[in-house]
Enzyme design. Structure first.
Site, mmCIF file in Angstrom:
data_model
loop_
_atom_site.group_PDB
_atom_site.id
_atom_site.type_symbol
_atom_site.label_atom_id
_atom_site.label_comp_id
_atom_site.label_asym_id
_atom_site.label_seq_id
_atom_site.Cartn_x
_atom_site.Cartn_y
_atom_site.Cartn_z
ATOM 1 N N SER A 144 0.800 -1.294 0.065
ATOM 2 C CA SER A 144 -0.040 -0.054 0.101
ATOM 3 C C SER A 144 0.784 1.257 0.030
ATOM 4 O O SER A 144 0.379 2.384 -0.282
ATOM 5 C CB SER A 144 -0.989 0.034 1.168
ATOM 6 O OG SER A 144 -2.202 -0.471 0.633
ATOM 7 N N TYR A 193 -2.776 -2.136 -10.498
ATOM 8 C CA TYR A 193 -2.612 -2.029 -9.213
ATOM 9 C C TYR A 193 -1.760 -3.018 -8.556
ATOM 10 O O TYR A 193 -0.980 -2.650 -7.564
ATOM 11 C CB TYR A 193 -4.166 -2.070 -8.611
ATOM 12 C CG TYR A 193 -4.254 -2.242 -7.050
ATOM 13 C CD1 TYR A 193 -3.753 -1.165 -6.271
ATOM 14 C CD2 TYR A 193 -4.584 -3.328 -6.480
ATOM 15 C CE1 TYR A 193 -3.930 -1.108 -4.728
ATOM 16 C CE2 TYR A 193 -4.845 -3.560 -5.198
ATOM 17 C CZ TYR A 193 -4.251 -2.322 -4.333
ATOM 18 O OH TYR A 193 -4.318 -2.447 -2.890
ATOM 19 N N LYS A 214 0.623 3.566 -2.897
ATOM 20 C CA LYS A 214 -0.547 4.118 -3.249
ATOM 21 C C LYS A 214 -0.196 5.849 -3.083
ATOM 22 O O LYS A 214 -0.944 6.732 -3.567
ATOM 23 C CB LYS A 214 -1.670 4.031 -2.297
ATOM 24 C CG LYS A 214 -2.238 2.477 -2.598
ATOM 25 C CD LYS A 214 -3.045 2.197 -1.408
ATOM 26 C CE LYS A 214 -3.611 0.563 -1.518
ATOM 27 N NZ LYS A 214 -4.290 0.207 -0.511
ATOM 28 N N TYR A 259 -4.380 2.819 7.672
ATOM 29 C CA TYR A 259 -5.606 2.020 7.743
ATOM 30 C C TYR A 259 -6.603 2.623 8.726
ATOM 31 O O TYR A 259 -6.606 3.720 8.767
ATOM 32 C CB TYR A 259 -5.433 0.580 7.882
ATOM 33 C CG TYR A 259 -4.263 -0.097 6.917
ATOM 34 C CD1 TYR A 259 -4.619 -0.057 5.632
ATOM 35 C CD2 TYR A 259 -2.987 -0.319 7.524
ATOM 36 C CE1 TYR A 259 -3.553 -0.472 4.762
ATOM 37 C CE2 TYR A 259 -2.022 -0.969 6.621
ATOM 38 C CZ TYR A 259 -2.314 -1.030 5.202
ATOM 39 O OH TYR A 259 -1.393 -1.390 4.370
ATOM 40 N N VAL A 316 0.885 -3.671 4.007
ATOM 41 C CA VAL A 316 0.972 -4.961 4.847
ATOM 42 C C VAL A 316 2.310 -5.663 4.373
ATOM 43 O O VAL A 316 2.264 -6.985 4.959
ATOM 44 C CB VAL A 316 -0.481 -5.801 4.153
ATOM 45 C CG1 VAL A 316 -1.655 -5.135 4.700
ATOM 46 C CG2 VAL A 316 -0.371 -6.271 2.687
HETATM 47 N N1 GLU Z 1 -1.923 -5.609 -2.317
HETATM 48 C C1 GLU Z 1 -2.774 -5.608 -1.175
HETATM 49 C C2 GLU Z 1 -4.153 -5.788 -1.283
HETATM 50 O O1 GLU Z 1 -4.532 -5.254 -2.296
HETATM 51 C C3 GLU Z 1 -2.160 -4.169 -0.388
HETATM 52 C C4 GLU Z 1 -2.632 -3.998 0.818
HETATM 53 C C5 GLU Z 1 -2.028 -2.990 1.698
HETATM 54 O O2 GLU Z 1 -0.496 -2.805 1.706
HETATM 55 O O3 GLU Z 1 -2.732 -2.167 2.364
HETATM 56 O O4 GLU Z 1 -4.666 -6.711 -0.531
#
Ligand code: GLU
Length: 322
Positions: free
Chosen positions: A73, A198, A76, A250, A268
């Site tokens: 993430s 993504y 992002k 989060y 994550v």
């Molecule tokens: N590729 C992970 C998912 O989409 C990213 C999650 C993350 O790092 O928040 O589940």
């Protein structure tokens, strides 16, 4: 831009980094490993790496700072930066700027909000941002990787093939989010194309050193080949930092702001990128996650580092031992 860098004593940072690395070695972490990502489960939860890059250009590493991990993430933040560069404030017609209060991959809120994700750092938001990146004149699946190479100043990193495969073949919740956004007309490209972009950005594997170097622009310092940043870019970065502070952890952003006091984004894969505006870019990695999906040791390490060095966007206090 006026030079706003506050000089930082690299010896002091070195001492703080060394102290934190030593402290992490004796903490018994109860963090959990993410189980839906291939290759992660054999890692021990308490492995730890850190790298601080100061605005003056000092690079101070500790622990396993050279171990690559999927940024997940954290990508992002870079994708949002690219979307804002390409689309400006139009981004906010399709994605909100509020903390979600739901898990990163929650689908409930997307229905309530009629396809407008609450922020660009939850999965629904990141999928809509990926869709926007496909709108650019030259759609390239390497886009986030190219952005990173530019900002790191080298392209000596890879997309982790196992992580990519697993999330590309599975990723059912993400696919559901993308389909729901499309049903509300907030996805303009094919779900498969958006998913591919993504999943690829999430599977980019960086070391703490590479991640901290990539994050230099977030402290409003020039990075890569750039010698200075424009006023427009500085305004953009300030706002990205605001989103990292409010939405970057989060459902644990409030607790993180309270404990660490810095804009940051976690993934994550166990990484966290934190920013001390005008002062430093910090990357930490430890794969054991807390209940919100944030690196457990990584958060403790940032808490201790920011306390030792007096780093917080909420005001500086005397450094520990000063
Ligand atoms: N590729 C992970 C998912 O989409 C990213 C999650 C993350 O790092 O928040 O589940």
């Amino acid at each position: 831009m006026p030079n706003r860098n506050k000089n930082v004593d690299p010896d002091q940072v070195r001492a703080a980094v060394d102290a934190v690395v030593a402290e992490m070695e004796v903490i018994e972490s109860f963090g959990k490993l993410i189980d839906h990502i291939e290759g992660m489960s054999e890692l021990e939860v308490n492995r730890f790496g850190v790298c601080v890059v100061t605005a003056d250009g000092d690079v101070i590493e500790g622990g396993e700072a050279s171990h690559p991990f999927p940024i997940q993430s954290i990508s992002k933040v870079f994708a949002l930066t690219m979307a804002l560069e390409a689309h400006g404030d139009d981004v906010w017609k399709r994605v909100g700027r509020e903390p979600s209060g739901d898990p990163f991959n929650s689908i409930i809120d997307l229905e309530r909000k009629k396809g407008i994700p609450r922020n660009p750092f939850i999965n629904a938001g990141a999928l809509v941002i990926a869709d926007m990146l496909l709108d650019r004149e030259k759609p390239q699946h390497e886009d986030v990787a190219a952005f990173l190479a530019d900002h790191i100043g080298a392209n000596d990193f890879d997309v982790d093939p196992d992580v990519f495969d697993k999330e590309a073949k599975g990723g059912y919740t993400n696919r559901a989010l993308a389909n729901l956004a499309k049903s509300f007309d907030n996805l303009h490209h094919e779900v498969d194309d958006v998913m591919k972009l993504y999943v690829r950005q999430c599977a980019i594997a960086l070391t703490c050193r590479q991640l901290a170097l990539a994050g230099r622009y977030l402290m409003l310092s020039p990075s890569g080949r750039k010698k200075k940043i424009s006023l427009q870019e500085a305004h953009r970065v300030r706002r990205i930092n605001a989103l990292m502070l409010t939405c970057g952890q989060y459902d644990g952003a409030g607790d993180f702001a309270y404990r660490v006091g810095l804009p940051a984004k976690s993934g994550v894969g166990g990484g966290i990128l934190a920013v001390v505006p005008h002062v430093a870019s910090i990357a930490v990695w430890s794969p054991g996650l807390d209940d919100n999906g944030n690196s457990l040791l990584g958060t403790i390490a940032l808490e201790r580092l920011s306390e030792r060095l007096g780093w917080s966007v909420f005001g500086s206090v005397p450094q520990v031992g000063a």
